[in-house]
Design an enzyme around this catalytic site. Sequence first.
Site, PDB file in Angstrom:
ATOM      1  N   LYS A   1      44.459  46.037  51.269  1.00 50.94           N
ATOM      2  CA  LYS A   1      42.850  46.756  51.208  1.00 50.94           C
ATOM      3  C   LYS A   1      42.742  47.660  51.670  1.00 50.94           C
ATOM      4  CE  LYS A   1      39.053  44.771  48.438  1.00 50.94           C
ATOM      5  NZ  LYS A   1      38.993  43.990  47.152  1.00 50.94           N
TER       6      LYS A   1
ATOM      7  N   TYR B   1      28.010  38.531  33.903  1.00 53.34           N
ATOM      8  CA  TYR B   1      27.416  38.399  32.943  1.00 53.34           C
ATOM      9  C   TYR B   1      28.610  37.708  32.068  1.00 53.34           C
ATOM     10  CZ  TYR B   1      23.860  38.924  28.730  1.00 53.34           C
ATOM     11  OH  TYR B   1      22.999  38.575  27.687  1.00 53.34           O
TER      12      TYR B   1
END
Length: 347
Positions: free
Chosen positions: A80, A186
């Site tokens: 990362k 969503y």
Amino acid sequence: MSVFESKKFDSHEGIHFFSDEESGLKAIIAVHNTNLGPAAGGTRLWSYENSEAAIDDALNLSRAMSYKNAMAGIPFGGGKAVIMRPEGAFDRTKLFTAYGKAIESLGGVYCTAEDVGVSTADMEVVRKETRFVGGLDHGNAASGDPSPVTAEGVFRGLHIATDHALGRPDLSGLRVAVQGLGHVGYSLCEKLSAAGAQLWVADINDNVIERAVRELGAIKVSTDAIHAQDVDIFAPCALGGAINPETIQHIKAKIIGGAANNQLASPEMGHMLKEMGILYCPDYVINGGGIINVAAELSGTYDFDWVDDKLNGLAKTLGDIFDQAFDQGMSTHEVADQMALMRIFAS
Ligand code: NAD
């Protein structure tokens, strides 16, 4: 600071520091483990209080990527990167150009994509300097924003979870509380609604809530009460730490499964959920869809069938975790950690 002695260091193979005065770049690329392949994980652009906080974040996130990638069954290890957001105004193109050069200098040990604070447009800038980048909008194998695929992985995982916890593999009529209606949340709501689930939703952004109420018939809940709804499933899709000593005692859902990283404030929370009879879907397993999508792109040819197979593999792995946890009386996060370590170190 002491790095090698720190618990967070956890035998990282490499921690690379990059700085560039002209662009203001200060970046840390942490490579946790490459047993399964080159390290893959997103780049976060964030305002850190100091470099120590940035290093801590990079180390925590890169170790988690080793576990996530192993459980997703993709040929990548864990890494990362974090970029310390320059103070004041800065030239984004210059920053990501310098960052792209930094990635290129590692020669493919680390491959990146977007994470918090970074867009597909930023990654297009990085692509000009290095081929070790995915999550792009353009190019032969471009996979774009990984969020819808993350949502699909969560959606499939929730079917397995309801089968295990409620004895029914379909979601119709189930009550689901979704915390955070961003890119993933969503999209997950749309899938849940199409599958016939009823939604309770909370977000600090009123616009997305209004949209969910309008388009999906969702019920608006305050952000400090979303975890406490009388629902079947609680889906944390905002930030980490949704399950913490304050919230856990109010959770009524039988299943917890969502996209957020680091949902458990501490491993103790995972044990408590087990005692409470709540089935926890380990976050880095159920939210692996996005990195699967990026991995398809990084392989050089985006193959939707491969992605689809890997998503089904994620759901199967989740089922194996539930079975093993049940058989051995363990908590699901513990079983997931053991499986991930086996996959990383038994290879
Ligand atoms: P996003 O930034 O698009 O969405 C996060 C949403 O959470 C936003 O709408 C924000 O307003 C809302 N939010 C913030 N604080 C909140 C609070 N206290 N209560 C309720 N809502 C709050 O991010 P995303 O890409 O949808 O990712 C969501 C989570 O899933 C993050 O934890 C991310 O690390 C994780 N994740 C994302 C992906 C991916 O493909 N995008 C992959 C794996 C994991």
